[in-house]
Design a protein around this motif. Structure first.
Motif, PDB file in Angstrom:
ATOM      1  N   ASP A 153       0.828  -1.208   0.000  1.00  0.00           N
ATOM      2  CA  ASP A 153       0.000   0.000   0.000  1.00  0.00           C
ATOM      3  C   ASP A 153       0.862   1.256   0.000  1.00  0.00           C
ATOM      4  OD1 ASP A 153      -2.158  -1.675   0.046  1.00  0.00           O
ATOM      5  OD2 ASP A 153      -2.742  -1.220   2.118  1.00  0.00           O
TER       6      ASP A 153
ATOM      7  N   LYS B  45      -9.912  -0.355   1.083  1.00  0.00           N
ATOM      8  CA  LYS B  45      -9.309  -1.615   1.540  1.00  0.00           C
ATOM      9  C   LYS B  45     -10.338  -2.735   1.619  1.00  0.00           C
ATOM     10  CE  LYS B  45      -5.736  -2.283   3.103  1.00  0.00           C
ATOM     11  NZ  LYS B  45      -4.568  -2.882   2.486  1.00  0.00           N
TER      12      LYS B  45
ATOM     13  N   GLY C 216      -9.293  -0.511  -4.086  1.00  0.00           N
ATOM     14  CA  GLY C 216      -8.103  -0.169  -3.313  1.00  0.00           C
ATOM     15  C   GLY C 216      -6.989   0.434  -4.133  1.00  0.00           C
TER      16      GLY C 216
ATOM     17  N   ASN D  15      -4.570   2.679   7.051  1.00  0.00           N
ATOM     18  CA  ASN D  15      -4.396   1.431   6.318  1.00  0.00           C
ATOM     19  C   ASN D  15      -4.179   0.271   7.273  1.00  0.00           C
ATOM     20  OD1 ASN D  15      -4.847   1.701   3.621  1.00  0.00           O
ATOM     21  ND2 ASN D  15      -2.769   2.237   3.117  1.00  0.00           N
TER      22      ASN D  15
ATOM     23  N   THR E 263      -6.294  -2.980   7.515  1.00  0.00           N
ATOM     24  CA  THR E 263      -5.571  -4.204   7.149  1.00  0.00           C
ATOM     25  C   THR E 263      -5.685  -5.288   8.217  1.00  0.00           C
ATOM     26  OG1 THR E 263      -4.023  -3.035   5.720  1.00  0.00           O
ATOM     27  CG2 THR E 263      -3.258  -5.116   6.642  1.00  0.00           C
TER      28      THR E 263
END
Length: 188
Positions: free
Chosen positions: A59, A104, A110, A131, A135
């Motif tokens: 990312d 996400k 994304g 993030n 995540t």
């Protein structure tokens, strides 16, 4: 790479190779590694941590590509004018966390969201923090799917793709509806 090759590489080389493969291949790698952990071939906590860090590294790479890697000429060709970039910066200042989490969760949106966050110059540390927040449960979900259904990794890969496409379609439809309402509200 096909899924059997990925499984074999991860099985043969463990967590050391899981990291770069997870950066490149994403959730299906988490599913495969979780299945291998269930069979006692890998440590499940190690798989989780490596997959979280790999996701964040990937990312961050997309963020930096958006921030530094898209030349102004290409941006113009893609229709990213100065006015749109200003609007995007405002959006990420006001709604960056929500946008990142939605990006996400949908998985398919994304890529664009990560590039846009970088291009809009969202501050890096808040970007990374939000993030991480998105995540952790996403990786845990794929770990759980892999633990239970990892033996069906080809079907799981298809399921991931289909669910991602449905979520993307819902986002596009929702955005289109919102834009139509905005335009309608602006008329006398």
């Amino acid at each position: 790479m096909d899924l059997e090759t990925i499984r074999q590489i991860i099985q043969d080389h463990g967590l050391a190779v899981l990291f770069p493969v997870a950066i490149l291949e994403g959730p299906i790698v988490t599913v495969i590694a979780a299945w291998l952990a269930r069979q006692g071939l890998m440590n499940v906590i190690g798989v989780y941590l490596v997959c979280v860090v790999a996701d964040l590294v990937g990312d961050a790479g997309m963020y930096w590509l958006g921030r530094r890697g898209v030349p102004p000429r290409l941006r113009r060709r893609l229709g990213v004018s100065a006015a749109r970039l200003t609007a995007m910066r405002k959006h990420f200042r006001e709604n960056g966390p929500r946008t990142l989490v939605i990006g996400k969760i949908t998985h398919s949106a994304g890529f664009a969201v990560l590039l846009a966050a970088g291009a809009s110059r969202m501050p890096f540390w808040p970007f990374l923090w939000w993030n991480l927040i998105a995540t952790l449960p996403k990786t845990a979900l794929f770990l759980g799917i892999g633990w239970v259904f990892g033996g069906l990794s080809a079907q799981v890969d298809t399921w991931i793709f289909r669910v991602s496409m449905v979520l993307l379609a819902l986002i596009v439809a929702g955005a289109a509806l919102w834009l139509l309402r905005q335009r309608g509200a602006g008329e006398p």
